[in-house]
Design an enzyme around this catalytic site. Structure first.
Site, PDB file in Angstrom:
ATOM      1  N   LEU A 173     -12.617  21.253 -20.040  1.00  0.00           N
ATOM      2  CA  LEU A 173     -13.904  21.840 -20.424  1.00  0.00           C
ATOM      3  C   LEU A 173     -14.835  22.146 -19.256  1.00  0.00           C
ATOM      4  O   LEU A 173     -16.055  22.142 -19.429  1.00  0.00           O
ATOM      5  CB  LEU A 173     -14.649  20.905 -21.395  1.00  0.00           C
ATOM      6  CG  LEU A 173     -13.869  20.317 -22.569  1.00  0.00           C
ATOM      7  CD1 LEU A 173     -14.733  19.318 -23.313  1.00  0.00           C
ATOM      8  CD2 LEU A 173     -13.416  21.414 -23.507  1.00  0.00           C
ATOM      9  N   CYS A 174     -14.303  22.427 -18.085  1.00  0.00           N
ATOM     10  CA  CYS A 174     -15.170  22.738 -16.938  1.00  0.00           C
ATOM     11  C   CYS A 174     -16.190  21.645 -16.691  1.00  0.00           C
ATOM     12  O   CYS A 174     -17.349  21.936 -16.378  1.00  0.00           O
ATOM     13  CB  CYS A 174     -15.919  24.048 -17.146  1.00  0.00           C
ATOM     14  SG  CYS A 174     -14.878  25.472 -17.004  1.00  0.00           S
ATOM     15  N   ASN A 175     -15.801  20.403 -16.897  1.00  0.00           N
ATOM     16  CA  ASN A 175     -16.755  19.326 -16.660  1.00  0.00           C
ATOM     17  C   ASN A 175     -16.043  18.138 -16.022  1.00  0.00           C
ATOM     18  O   ASN A 175     -15.841  17.108 -16.650  1.00  0.00           O
ATOM     19  CB  ASN A 175     -17.422  18.926 -17.986  1.00  0.00           C
ATOM     20  CG  ASN A 175     -18.685  18.138 -17.747  1.00  0.00           C
ATOM     21  OD1 ASN A 175     -18.659  17.145 -17.026  1.00  0.00           O
ATOM     22  ND2 ASN A 175     -19.787  18.573 -18.318  1.00  0.00           N
TER      23      ASN A 175
END
Ligand SMILES: *Cc1c(COP(=O)(O)O)cnc(C)c1O
Length: 826
Positions: free
Chosen positions: A400-402
């Site tokens: 999740l791009c985190n």
């Protein structure tokens, strides 16, 4: 489960709206990022009316159309500021293409500062905020405790003290990973924390996830963040546009920005003297490089109107989504397997009852979690997604791009992430459980358009497929049947798929078909590649490929291809290419081919046909710009591929016979041992192994399950097997799945070694006659043939050439329909 605290009027308003405006999407459950996909009829109609009754010209000219655009853009700018209670004398709004572009614009200013800048960012930051650190002189990542101690006056970072350069501090208002929220007050507190040292400190708030479902109040300009970035598509679904809200007190930092472009400069002198005067009137004018996305900005007007009509206010959205996510949280948190093991490990906080960092912010309407079986084993995200897709749930899985949030939630140390990376893990790969730990999460994210029924359907889905007592035992014979007790079996069908992912060519009865180390002759020697990306096309994405049916015609020496599907334009009834690989038919030298092709993510060098007639045929059939390519046997380097199939844990292999089989493959430099040979087995363009076989007894068992539930039996074609074997007489269900335990087969005069069960995806749901997509048989298989989270049907195998090459059968090995099949012959 209704009437327990939610705003029922809101819920039924949205239900009605969705019925009216998304009738075709009635069964879809959109649970990815707010679900505020408002670009429904109302919004598009409103915008279309606006577009057709006004002429919007390129701004910056005196024409009426240009003036209309300019004034409408300024109206929208004001309207958006007011939406956030931001006083236009204290704030300016800069239109950017997305939140990330807003972050980059701020970074450009700091990077241009004569003394450079230092950077602090919170662990929960989105990747787009983390990248800023690469431009900073010094940077550090803070977790909540780190923020507390920094705000309390401690500075543990010696490299950050005694500088005159500016300090930029960034954090998200809401984590896109688990929905945790961070106080708006931090913005001011961070700025003040450096007051004693007189270090100029600025704060950057990433509100992209937060504003999708919550009101953001910037009415107090003294305490507001200096820079706030957001994405309008996350609030309204459309237009695709971002915004950067700048507190005017912080505006002077943009004087350090070096770049200027058309639109952001008043005068430029070049040639003998280099001089320019940046636009200085309005801040946004000096930052909006190039032509504005005029129509997107104007569409915001329609989006705001429809948003107000439908949702009334952001406060209503916020309370509705909090209620829904609490319901989802409770629903998932209470699920237990029969032995008491929880089904979900949830990383998010409950939305209504949590108190984070001492502030009663609640949690955003996001529930992130992983699924576990009753033994505590993790369910693979890739496998979860295959089912979720079939059941029409739109959910995000993975990292999740985190990265900071994921590492924290999953307790992954930096060395573990690096180890996973070296071991081949990438964003979006198949193997997502590494060394017993998940590498990502499942994220359900609710929005203004979400309803109680979405939440309840999702919970019911998890109960149906992931609660152990609802899943019958994995169907696999408990005992390895003794080969002599198996019924007499024979080959019922032989099929090759000359063009990867297209229709099969059935070998007629009475024809002896050659088997090679790479598989059956002419199987998956061709593929279709996208003309733009070189990526091999797959039926998963383009179901109509099933209707492209190739024929191997030895009398003409041709591969002849026809298309049996619906057509948008006229195409030739048939195209043909020679079976011989005439080099003049292909694009020039493979080494000068600037574009590599990819099959299943693996780089290969296929030879691409140049014939327009041939390529236009496939392009017209599929409606995708593609070209025919060939991957002939005998290549080297990227022109060679190897099998990936291996024995699965549920398979008890009969060791007795395994070691007695000679393992010699042509073209291999070392004699393989029993573990490495399958890794090294050469293949052409098949996904995993040289040959795929299915057992009709297993299909019979599966079809009985399907018809008992009132469903339709599936044809063996959906499994796209090369060899279909079956008992000579029907009614052999008790031998179903015995292939799990076979270690070798003799077909006619030829020996084959089993390489492991075949892992399935929803491609088996495509009817090979009509190209229609169903839920079955994947859904039933995933209840009855799921092991370690993966769904299996059929078995991989490869031919074992005989060490004795003096006879016709060993020099030119063939099999035929009707050949007798022996399991584990000794
Ligand atoms: C989506 C998102 C972003 C990135 O937004 P883009 O519009 O894709 O640039 C950044 N931060 C958070 C918290 C997000 O949710």
């Amino acid at each position: 489960m209704t009437g327990d605290g939610g705003n029922m009027a809101y819920n039924s308003r949205i239900e009605g709206f969705r019925q009216n405006e998304f009738p075709m999407l009635r069964d879809e459950v959109y649970l990815d990022h707010a679900g505020t996909t408002l670009y429904a009829k109302s919004l598009v109609d409103k915008f279309a009316a606006d577009m057709t009754s006004n002429l919007f010209g390129n701004p910056h000219s005196a024409s009426f159309s240009s003036q209309t655009s300019t004034s409408r853009i300024e109206d929208v700018r004001l309207r958006v500021l007011q939406f956030f209670n931001a006083d236009p004398s204290e704030f300016d709004l800069v239109f950017v293409s997305n939140a990330t572009a807003g972050i980059k614009l701020v970074t450009e200013a700091f990077r241009g500062h004569a003394l450079g800048f230092d950077y602090l960012y919170h662990q929960a930051c989105h990747t787009s905020l983390i990248g800023v650190r690469e431009e900073a002189t010094h940077n550090h990542c803070l977790d909540n405790a780190g923020v507390d101690s920094w705000l309390g006056g401690t500075n543990p970072f010696t490299d950050l003290s005694h500088h005159d350069s500016p300090l930029l501090v960034a954090y998200p208002a809401q984590s896109n990973m688990d929905g945790s929220r961070f106080p708006l007050e931090w913005a001011d507190q961070f700025r003040r924390s450096q007051a004693a040292s007189h270090r100029p400190t600025f704060t950057l708030l990433d509100a992209a996830a937060f504003v999708a479902t919550s009101p953001l109040d910037l009415s107090n300009s003294e305490t507001a963040p200096d820079f706030t970035v957001l994405s309008f598509y996350k609030m309204f679904g459309f237009p695709d546009l971002g915004g950067l809200i700048v507190r005017r007190q912080a505006a002077p930092i943009f004087r350090s920005r070096k770049y200027f472009g058309g639109g952001t400069v008043d005068m430029v002198v070049c040639l003998r003297e280099q001089w320019h005067a940046p636009k200085s009137q309005a801040l946004h004018e000096s930052l909006e490089d190039g032509t504005l996305p005029i129509h997107s900005i104007i569409a915001l007007d329609s989006a705001l109107d429809v948003h107000r009509r439908l949702f009334i206010s952001m406060k209503d959205v916020s309370s509705h989504t909090s209620f829904l996510s609490q319901r989802l949280y409770d629903g998932l948190a209470t699920l237990k397997h029969s032995n008491g093991q929880p089904v979900c490990l949830i990383y998010s906080q409950p939305s209504l009852t949590s108190k984070q960092v001492g502030t009663p912010l609640g949690n955003g309407p996001v529930v992130s979690f992983n699924l576990q079986n009753h033994l505590g084993g993790w369910i693979s995200l890739v496998e979860f997604e295959k089912l979720a897709v079939l059941k029409k749930f739109h959910v995000r899985t993975g990292g999740l791009c985190n990265p900071g949030g994921i590492a924290n939630a999953l307790n992954l140390a930096p060395w573990e992430m690096k180890r996973n990376f070296s071991a081949g893990f990438r964003c979006g790969t198949d193997n997502d459980i590494m060394s017993g730990k998940p590498t990502g999460v499942i994220r359900v994210s609710l929005g203004g358009m979400s309803t109680i029924s979405d939440v309840d359907r999702f919970i019911a889905f998890i109960i149906e497929f992931y609660l152990t007592e609802n899943i019958p035992e994995f169907i696999s014979p408990a005992l390895v049947p003794d080969p002599p007790s198996l019924p007499n079996m024979s080959v019922k069908g032989i099929t090759v798929f000359p063009i990867k992912s297209c229709g099969g060519f059935h070998i007629p009865t009475g024809v002896a078909w050659e088997v090679r180390a790479e598989g059956l002759a002419w199987d998956r020697e061709w593929c279709l590649v996208h003309r733009g990306t070189g990526q091999a096309l797959s039926q998963k994405r383009h179901p109509r490929m099933a209707l492209i049916r190739p024929v191997i015609d030895f009398s003409k020496g041709q591969l002849r291809v026809s298309y049996f599907g619906p057509l948008l334009q006229k195409i030739l009834p048939e195209v043909a290419v020679p079976l011989s690989a005439n080099p003049s038919l292909f694009q020039a030298s493979m080494t000068s081919n600037p574009m590599a092709s990819r099959v299943c993510g693996e780089e290969i060098s296929a030879q691409i046909y140049t014939s327009r007639e041939v390529n236009d045929f496939f392009t017209a059939a599929l409606g995708v710009p593609c070209a025919l390519a060939r991957f002939p046997p005998g290549g080297l380097g990227n022109s060679m591929r190897h099998a990936k199939a291996h024995l699965q844990k549920h398979q008890k292999v009969n060791r007795r016979s395994q070691c007695m089989i000679p393992c010699q493959f042509p073209g291999m430099d070392t004699p393989p041992d029993s573990d490495s040979e399958s890794e090294r087995q050469r293949i052409l363009l098949s996904n995993e192994s040289p040959i795929l076989a299915i057992n009709l007894s297993s299909l019979e068992a599966l079809n009985r399950l399907l018809t008992e539930q009132g469903g339709k039996a599936v044809s063996p074609e959906v499994f796209r097997a090369n060899i279909v074997v079956g008992p000579l007489t029907a009614g052999s269900q008790r031998f179903a799945y015995s292939e799990d335990h076979w270690s070798s087969l003799r077909i006619g005069q030829q020996d084959f070694k089993m390489l492991g069960s075949c892992r399935r995806c929803h491609m088996i749901c495509i009817d090979q006659e009509t190209a229609e997509k169903n839920e079955e048989p994947f859904v039933t298989l995933s209840k009855t043939r799921r092991f370690d989270g993966k769904v299996f049907f059929g078995t991989h195998m490869c031919h074992l050439p005989s060490p004795n090459t003096s006879t016709k059968e060993t020099q030119f090995p063939t099999i035929s329909v009707g050949d007798k099949v022996l399991v584990d012959p000794v």
